[in-house]
Design a protein around this motif. Structure first.
Motif, PDB file in Angstrom:
ATOM      1  N   ALA A  37      -9.158  12.164  50.804  1.00  0.00           N
ATOM      2  CA  ALA A  37      -9.432  11.069  51.740  1.00  0.00           C
ATOM      3  C   ALA A  37     -10.374  11.509  52.850  1.00  0.00           C
ATOM      4  O   ALA A  37     -11.324  10.793  53.208  1.00  0.00           O
ATOM      5  CB  ALA A  37      -8.125  10.546  52.326  1.00  0.00           C
ATOM      6  N   ILE A  38     -10.132  12.689  53.421  1.00  0.00           N
ATOM      7  CA  ILE A  38     -10.988  13.181  54.495  1.00  0.00           C
ATOM      8  C   ILE A  38     -12.414  13.403  53.990  1.00  0.00           C
ATOM      9  O   ILE A  38     -13.398  12.979  54.608  1.00  0.00           O
ATOM     10  CB  ILE A  38     -10.412  14.480  55.089  1.00  0.00           C
ATOM     11  CG1 ILE A  38      -9.063  14.212  55.767  1.00  0.00           C
ATOM     12  CG2 ILE A  38     -11.390  15.090  56.092  1.00  0.00           C
ATOM     13  CD1 ILE A  38      -8.295  15.459  56.130  1.00  0.00           C
ATOM     14  N   ASP A  81     -15.628  23.420  55.113  1.00  0.00           N
ATOM     15  CA  ASP A  81     -14.466  23.084  54.302  1.00  0.00           C
ATOM     16  C   ASP A  81     -13.806  24.390  53.881  1.00  0.00           C
ATOM     17  O   ASP A  81     -14.247  25.054  52.952  1.00  0.00           O
ATOM     18  CB  ASP A  81     -14.859  22.255  53.078  1.00  0.00           C
ATOM     19  CG  ASP A  81     -13.645  21.905  52.211  1.00  0.00           C
ATOM     20  OD1 ASP A  81     -12.511  22.217  52.624  1.00  0.00           O
ATOM     21  OD2 ASP A  81     -13.844  21.318  51.130  1.00  0.00           O
ATOM     22  N   ASP A  82     -12.742  24.749  54.619  1.00  0.00           N
ATOM     23  CA  ASP A  82     -12.008  25.973  54.333  1.00  0.00           C
ATOM     24  C   ASP A  82     -10.624  25.674  53.761  1.00  0.00           C
ATOM     25  O   ASP A  82      -9.712  26.488  53.878  1.00  0.00           O
ATOM     26  CB  ASP A  82     -11.870  26.810  55.612  1.00  0.00           C
ATOM     27  CG  ASP A  82     -13.214  27.225  56.172  1.00  0.00           C
ATOM     28  OD1 ASP A  82     -14.149  27.412  55.376  1.00  0.00           O
ATOM     29  OD2 ASP A  82     -13.336  27.345  57.400  1.00  0.00           O
ATOM     30  N   GLY A  83     -10.481  24.503  53.176  1.00  0.00           N
ATOM     31  CA  GLY A  83      -9.189  24.131  52.621  1.00  0.00           C
ATOM     32  C   GLY A  83      -8.331  23.433  53.646  1.00  0.00           C
ATOM     33  O   GLY A  83      -8.143  22.218  53.608  1.00  0.00           O
ATOM     34  N   ASP A  84      -7.794  24.207  54.600  1.00  0.00           N
ATOM     35  CA  ASP A  84      -6.964  23.658  55.666  1.00  0.00           C
ATOM     36  C   ASP A  84      -7.790  23.090  56.815  1.00  0.00           C
ATOM     37  O   ASP A  84      -7.224  22.476  57.723  1.00  0.00           O
ATOM     38  CB  ASP A  84      -6.048  24.745  56.240  1.00  0.00           C
ATOM     39  CG  ASP A  84      -4.975  25.171  55.265  1.00  0.00           C
ATOM     40  OD1 ASP A  84      -4.887  24.569  54.181  1.00  0.00           O
ATOM     41  OD2 ASP A  84      -4.230  26.112  55.580  1.00  0.00           O
ATOM     42  N   PHE A  85      -9.093  23.319  56.804  1.00  0.00           N
ATOM     43  CA  PHE A  85      -9.969  22.861  57.891  1.00  0.00           C
ATOM     44  C   PHE A  85     -11.219  22.218  57.310  1.00  0.00           C
ATOM     45  O   PHE A  85     -11.877  22.797  56.431  1.00  0.00           O
ATOM     46  CB  PHE A  85     -10.370  24.040  58.790  1.00  0.00           C
ATOM     47  CG  PHE A  85     -11.369  23.656  59.855  1.00  0.00           C
ATOM     48  CD1 PHE A  85     -10.968  22.991  61.006  1.00  0.00           C
ATOM     49  CD2 PHE A  85     -12.718  23.956  59.700  1.00  0.00           C
ATOM     50  CE1 PHE A  85     -11.890  22.628  61.974  1.00  0.00           C
ATOM     51  CE2 PHE A  85     -13.644  23.599  60.666  1.00  0.00           C
ATOM     52  CZ  PHE A  85     -13.231  22.936  61.810  1.00  0.00           C
ATOM     53  N   ILE A  86     -11.526  21.007  57.784  1.00  0.00           N
ATOM     54  CA  ILE A  86     -12.712  20.271  57.342  1.00  0.00           C
ATOM     55  C   ILE A  86     -13.422  19.739  58.571  1.00  0.00           C
ATOM     56  O   ILE A  86     -12.786  19.171  59.465  1.00  0.00           O
ATOM     57  CB  ILE A  86     -12.332  19.105  56.411  1.00  0.00           C
ATOM     58  CG1 ILE A  86     -11.606  19.618  55.167  1.00  0.00           C
ATOM     59  CG2 ILE A  86     -13.568  18.298  56.016  1.00  0.00           C
ATOM     60  CD1 ILE A  86     -10.978  18.511  54.316  1.00  0.00           C
ATOM     61  N   ASP A 146     -13.248  17.027  63.440  1.00  0.00           N
ATOM     62  CA  ASP A 146     -12.665  18.235  62.854  1.00  0.00           C
ATOM     63  C   ASP A 146     -11.221  17.951  62.460  1.00  0.00           C
ATOM     64  O   ASP A 146     -10.420  17.481  63.280  1.00  0.00           O
ATOM     65  CB  ASP A 146     -12.693  19.393  63.864  1.00  0.00           C
ATOM     66  CG  ASP A 146     -14.058  20.025  63.998  1.00  0.00           C
ATOM     67  OD1 ASP A 146     -15.006  19.568  63.322  1.00  0.00           O
ATOM     68  OD2 ASP A 146     -14.185  20.976  64.799  1.00  0.00           O
ATOM     69  N   TRP A 147     -10.885  18.267  61.217  1.00  0.00           N
ATOM     70  CA  TRP A 147      -9.549  18.044  60.679  1.00  0.00           C
ATOM     71  C   TRP A 147      -8.895  19.388  60.359  1.00  0.00           C
ATOM     72  O   TRP A 147      -9.518  20.245  59.744  1.00  0.00           O
ATOM     73  CB  TRP A 147      -9.624  17.207  59.404  1.00  0.00           C
ATOM     74  CG  TRP A 147     -10.126  15.815  59.618  1.00  0.00           C
ATOM     75  CD1 TRP A 147     -11.432  15.409  59.676  1.00  0.00           C
ATOM     76  CD2 TRP A 147      -9.336  14.649  59.812  1.00  0.00           C
ATOM     77  NE1 TRP A 147     -11.490  14.050  59.889  1.00  0.00           N
ATOM     78  CE2 TRP A 147     -10.218  13.564  59.970  1.00  0.00           C
ATOM     79  CE3 TRP A 147      -7.952  14.410  59.845  1.00  0.00           C
ATOM     80  CZ2 TRP A 147      -9.771  12.254  60.168  1.00  0.00           C
ATOM     81  CZ3 TRP A 147      -7.500  13.111  60.045  1.00  0.00           C
ATOM     82  CH2 TRP A 147      -8.407  12.053  60.211  1.00  0.00           C
ATOM     83  N   ARG A 148      -7.642  19.567  60.782  1.00  0.00           N
ATOM     84  CA  ARG A 148      -6.920  20.812  60.498  1.00  0.00           C
ATOM     85  C   ARG A 148      -5.501  20.477  60.029  1.00  0.00           C
ATOM     86  O   ARG A 148      -4.802  19.678  60.662  1.00  0.00           O
ATOM     87  CB  ARG A 148      -6.876  21.725  61.718  1.00  0.00           C
ATOM     88  CG  ARG A 148      -6.329  23.121  61.388  1.00  0.00           C
ATOM     89  CD  ARG A 148      -6.437  24.050  62.576  1.00  0.00           C
ATOM     90  NE  ARG A 148      -7.807  24.295  62.978  1.00  0.00           N
ATOM     91  CZ  ARG A 148      -8.622  25.166  62.390  1.00  0.00           C
ATOM     92  NH1 ARG A 148      -8.209  25.869  61.353  1.00  0.00           N
ATOM     93  NH2 ARG A 148      -9.853  25.348  62.853  1.00  0.00           N
ATOM     94  N   TYR A 149      -5.097  21.138  58.926  1.00  0.00           N
ATOM     95  CA  TYR A 149      -3.777  20.895  58.344  1.00  0.00           C
ATOM     96  C   TYR A 149      -2.722  21.741  59.046  1.00  0.00           C
ATOM     97  O   TYR A 149      -2.902  22.946  59.268  1.00  0.00           O
ATOM     98  CB  TYR A 149      -3.807  21.231  56.856  1.00  0.00           C
ATOM     99  CG  TYR A 149      -2.535  20.899  56.110  1.00  0.00           C
ATOM    100  CD1 TYR A 149      -2.147  19.585  55.928  1.00  0.00           C
ATOM    101  CD2 TYR A 149      -1.739  21.918  55.586  1.00  0.00           C
ATOM    102  CE1 TYR A 149      -0.986  19.267  55.236  1.00  0.00           C
ATOM    103  CE2 TYR A 149      -0.574  21.612  54.882  1.00  0.00           C
ATOM    104  CZ  TYR A 149      -0.198  20.281  54.719  1.00  0.00           C
ATOM    105  OH  TYR A 149       0.952  19.981  54.037  1.00  0.00           O
ATOM    106  N   LYS A 197       1.176  17.257  58.222  1.00  0.00           N
ATOM    107  CA  LYS A 197       0.269  16.439  59.025  1.00  0.00           C
ATOM    108  C   LYS A 197      -1.061  17.150  59.276  1.00  0.00           C
ATOM    109  O   LYS A 197      -1.180  18.355  59.095  1.00  0.00           O
ATOM    110  CB  LYS A 197       0.914  16.087  60.367  1.00  0.00           C
ATOM    111  CG  LYS A 197       2.181  15.256  60.242  1.00  0.00           C
ATOM    112  CD  LYS A 197       2.803  14.987  61.590  1.00  0.00           C
ATOM    113  CE  LYS A 197       4.085  14.178  61.457  1.00  0.00           C
ATOM    114  NZ  LYS A 197       4.734  13.929  62.774  1.00  0.00           N
ATOM    115  N   TRP A 198      -2.037  16.364  59.705  1.00  0.00           N
ATOM    116  CA  TRP A 198      -3.368  16.855  60.060  1.00  0.00           C
ATOM    117  C   TRP A 198      -3.687  16.477  61.498  1.00  0.00           C
ATOM    118  O   TRP A 198      -3.373  15.367  61.945  1.00  0.00           O
ATOM    119  CB  TRP A 198      -4.433  16.233  59.159  1.00  0.00           C
ATOM    120  CG  TRP A 198      -4.378  16.633  57.722  1.00  0.00           C
ATOM    121  CD1 TRP A 198      -3.497  16.182  56.779  1.00  0.00           C
ATOM    122  CD2 TRP A 198      -5.258  17.544  57.055  1.00  0.00           C
ATOM    123  NE1 TRP A 198      -3.762  16.766  55.557  1.00  0.00           N
ATOM    124  CE2 TRP A 198      -4.853  17.594  55.695  1.00  0.00           C
ATOM    125  CE3 TRP A 198      -6.365  18.297  57.456  1.00  0.00           C
ATOM    126  CZ2 TRP A 198      -5.495  18.383  54.746  1.00  0.00           C
ATOM    127  CZ3 TRP A 198      -7.011  19.080  56.524  1.00  0.00           C
ATOM    128  CH2 TRP A 198      -6.585  19.130  55.187  1.00  0.00           C
TER     129      TRP A 198
END
Length: 341
Positions: free
Chosen positions: A50-51, A93-98, A120-123, A150-151
């Motif tokens: 989705a992200i 895009d590092d998997g947990d971070f986009i 910036d998105w972080r899991y 959550k992100w």
């Protein structure tokens, strides 16, 4: 450059934002680089899909309308409707971070790029940067229970200074992928910061949802008065920013700009990241719309694009500009705002 930028950013004023790599394809990736095995589950992969689906080429419409007044005598303002063409690129895009960078392509016969906001998105983050009023921010620590599954999303503005952050869960129900965090504060959008002084923050619910032809950013905004004591609501506003897939514009203008300036912007991001990491809270000494901060930083990027400065030289100047406006003792700024008449 200043006149050009101010004219262009008016088209998208409603939207408002270390060492990362270059532009990536806008196609959502199914692989998960850098993710641990515990993250390789259906929900996590659906979240990432989705992200990443928000990257692409779009025609964007920004639509805001005030709906309910909460202060006696307040008259609802006219609807604000604007739009433009925008590319959104995956720059990390590092998997947990986009990280997704937005770039506008604007103008009449002579089209040109304008760097726009970044998300910036972080899991399952350990902390999130949040806005606290008076152009100040603080790092809020989070427990494992707070962030399980959550992100966080932290939004940065055109000069890579922070705007707002929140933590929420992606939900994939009824055929729709959507992320909705709890209500959090954010600074005034430029559409109001340059024209109004009757409120000082936005208390916002901020939803992102993927649609068949792009995505939508929905906002339930309460405009808050912070001056003179306890915060109180002035008026409520509904915002709908629609990103519809669209390729019939000069996409290469945005991509070429990023190719020419990405090293410079990586250094600027690194400086803001350093400030965030080293200071539990910080702020800007300039209040309202911080044009004094973002205009010279954008002008330096233009000089790099034109070959007038190297990325390294421009980054040195940008760090000096940022240092001249950042305060690591922001409590006084908030106190002065709260006590103002």
């Amino acid at each position: 450059m200043k006149i050009r930028f101010i004219a262009a950013i008016g088209l998208a004023a409603a939207a408002l934002g270390v060492g990362l790599g270059g532009c990536a394809t806008s196609t959502a990736q199914s692989t998960t680089p850098g993710a641990t095995s515990s993250h390789r589950n259906a929900d996590f992969e659906a979240d990432r899909k989705a992200i990443l689906a928000m990257a692409g080429n779009y025609h964007v419409t920004f639509d805001f309308i005030e709906t309910v007044a909460f202060e006696k005598g307040y008259e609802l303002k006219d609807r604000k409707l604007s739009g433009g063409n925008e590319i959104v690129r995956i720059i990390a895009d590092d998997g947990d971070f986009i990280s997704l960078q937005h770039i506008l392509v604007v103008g009449g016969d002579d089209k040109f790029p304008v760097k726009h906001w970044r998300q910036d998105w972080r899991y399952e983050p350990e902390s999130v940067l949040v806005f606290t009023g008076a152009n100040t921010w603080e790092t809020r620590d989070l427990s494992k229970a707070d962030v399980k599954g959550k992100w966080s999303q932290v939004v940065y503005q055109v000069d890579d200074a922070p705007r707002y952050g929140a933590v929420g869960a992606w939900e994939h129900e009824d055929g729709v992928s959507a992320w909705t965090p709890p209500r959090e504060w954010r600074p005034l959008p430029r559409r109001d910061a340059t024209k109004r002084d009757d409120y000082q923050a936005v208390d916002a619910i901020n939803r992102h949802a993927i649609t068949p032809d792009g995505w939508v950013h929905e906002q339930d905004n309460t405009k808050l008065v912070l001056k003179g004591g306890e915060p109180h609501a002035l008026v409520r506003e509904i915002g709908v920013n629609t990103y519809k897939k669209f390729d019939d514009f000069e996409i290469a203008i945005g991509d070429d700009y990023w190719t020419a300036t990405e090293d410079y912007w990586a250094a600027v991001r690194a400086e803001w990241t350093r400030i965030e990491a080293e200071n539990p809270s910080f702020g800007l000494t300039v209040q309202g719309e911080p044009e004094a901060v973002y205009m010279p930083i954008l002008d330096l990027a233009a000089a790099v694009e034109d070959g007038e400065k190297t990325s390294e030289a421009a980054a040195d100047e940008a760090r000096d500009i940022i240092a001249s406006f950042v305060t690591t003792s922001p409590a006084g700024l908030q106190a002065r705002l709260a006590s103002a008449d």
